[in-house]
Write a protein that holds these residues in place. Structure first.
Motif, short mmCIF file in Angstrom:
data_model
loop_
_atom_site.label_atom_id
_atom_site.label_comp_id
_atom_site.label_asym_id
_atom_site.label_seq_id
_atom_site.Cartn_x
_atom_site.Cartn_y
_atom_site.Cartn_z
N LYS A 42 0.83 -1.20 0.00
CA LYS A 42 0.00 0.00 0.00
C LYS A 42 0.87 1.25 0.00
O LYS A 42 1.79 1.39 0.80
N ASN A 43 0.57 2.17 -0.90
CA ASN A 43 1.29 3.43 -0.99
C ASN A 43 0.27 4.56 -0.95
O ASN A 43 -0.35 4.90 -1.95
N SER A 44 0.08 5.14 0.23
CA SER A 44 -0.96 6.15 0.41
C SER A 44 -0.68 7.41 -0.39
O SER A 44 -1.60 8.19 -0.69
N ARG A 45 0.57 7.67 -0.78
CA ARG A 45 0.89 8.87 -1.54
C ARG A 45 0.29 8.83 -2.95
O ARG A 45 0.13 9.86 -3.59
N ARG A 46 -0.01 7.63 -3.46
CA ARG A 46 -0.56 7.51 -4.80
C ARG A 46 -2.09 7.61 -4.79
O ARG A 46 -2.71 7.59 -5.85
N ALA A 52 -7.19 7.93 0.57
CA ALA A 52 -6.18 7.62 1.58
C ALA A 52 -6.78 7.65 2.98
O ALA A 52 -6.43 6.85 3.84
N ILE A 267 10.84 4.44 -0.87
CA ILE A 267 10.07 4.23 0.37
C ILE A 267 10.41 5.29 1.39
O ILE A 267 9.53 5.91 2.01
N LYS A 270 9.31 9.03 -0.06
CA LYS A 270 7.89 9.27 -0.35
C LYS A 270 6.94 8.84 0.76
O LYS A 270 5.85 9.39 0.89
N GLU A 271 7.37 7.86 1.55
CA GLU A 271 6.44 7.32 2.55
C GLU A 271 6.96 7.44 3.98
O GLU A 271 6.21 7.21 4.92
N ALA A 275 7.35 3.38 7.04
CA ALA A 275 6.83 2.47 6.02
C ALA A 275 7.63 1.18 5.95
O ALA A 275 7.12 0.15 5.49
N ARG A 278 5.83 -1.29 7.92
CA ARG A 278 4.44 -1.51 7.60
C ARG A 278 4.19 -3.02 7.46
O ARG A 278 4.95 -3.73 6.83
#
Length: 326
Positions: A42-46, A52, A267, A270-271, A275, A278
């Protein structure tokens, strides 16, 4: 503390006992592994801010969403790849561990704690190269698919483990199955080194305190669970980076090191560094009970096989004694 080297079970004993243990562990714990993989990918930035915010954060929330959107069987995506590799994986793990441990024993047959740790490192590396890496690549590709298991019209790219392996090799080449092999070997090596060391020490201490040669099954379950929780805490970032690398399609001309650096940097930038951890909760909940089940079933099945193998010898001994006094 050094431990006395026990009599070595045969490779057949390792195969059946380890295979039975691995199958029981996979059937019980695979849903938690699927949830862990989804959380790591999961990448909440996208996502849009609304999406999100609505996305579940806890492992229970992620599991509930998978069931609601894709059906209960979606929790078992990739199980075929795991089950297919579980027997050779466990056979290799336990037999190679015992082999390396015998090589590291001293002249009196005693194996030190550091030797157990090194044997665990070797066993983890061996199973990673032989079985775990291709199994993980296939499993993660299957688990990453977001399709309904209850809608026959929702056809995924990979239908099962065999089809996934064939498609990956056809489209991306055979070596794609070994994508992330270095990180997988590092993860498995540290896992098994910590796992075997703690389990062997806990088992020795528990046996000495109770003056028992063989512990009851529930104690194998508890000791296996405690020792199994240690590995994930020590190598969570490695597992997250490995999962991202194995999920992504291969990029022509990109080396393994540059792929590792790019994924790690992405990672972190950006996260955030959190992360990297995670999915740690479902991973511990997956690995700890998994190791508990593995060690309990392994020890029990191995004891059954030992009793079975000893029965003919005992019968022959009784026959000879009766013949002697006849």
């Amino acid at each position: 503390m050094p431990q006395t080297k026990a009599s070595k079970p045969t490779l057949t004993t390792h195969l059946f006992a380890g295979g039975a243990a691995g199958l029981a562990e996979a059937m019980c714990c695979h849903p938690l592994d699927t949830i862990k993989v989804r959380m790591q990918l999961k990448n909440s930035r996208r996502l849009s801010p609304e999406a999100a915010k609505a996305a579940p954060k806890s492992f229970l929330g992620v599991g509930q969403r998978i069931v609601q959107r894709e059906g209960v069987l979606a929790l078992y995506k990739g199980l075929g790849a795991v089950v297919t590799g579980i027997v050779p994986k466990m056979a290799i793990r336990f037999s190679s561990f015992e082999l390396y441990k015998s090589w590291l024993a001293d002249a009196d047959g005693k194996v030190s704690t550091s030797a157990v740790f090194l044997a665990g490192l070797g066993a983890g590396t061996t199973e990673a190269v032989a079985v775990v890496t291709p199994m993980d690549v296939i499993k993660i590709r299957l688990q990453a698919q977001r399709h309904s298991t209850v809608d026959p019209m929702d056809i995924p790219k990979y239908r099962n483990a065999m089809h996934a392996a064939f498609t990956i090799v056809k489209e991306e080449g055979f070596m794609t199955l070994y994508k992330g092999v270095t990180l997988t070997a590092l993860r498995q090596a540290t896992n098994q080194a910590v796992n075997f060391t703690f389990y062997q020490e806990f088992k020795r201490i528990a046996g000495n305190l109770q003056n028992l040669d063989e512990l009851p099954s529930y104690q194998h379950l508890i000791l296996g669970g405690v020792s199994g929780a240690m590995g994930p805490l020590s190598n969570a970032p490695i597992d997250t980076i490995k999962t991202r690398i194995q999920k992504a399609p291969s990029v022509p001309g990109e080396s393994g090191w540059s792929r590792f650096v790019n994924v790690t940097r992405e990672i972190a930038h950006k996260e955030g560094y959190k992360a990297f951890y995670r999915g740690i909760t479902p991973r511990i909940l997956r690995v700890a009970p998994g190791q508990a089940i593995t060690f309990m079933v392994y020890e029990k099945v191995r004891s059954w096989i030992d009793v079975w193998n000893a029965a003919p010898a005992k019968s022959e001994h009784v026959h000879l004694e009766n013949k002697k006094y006849a």
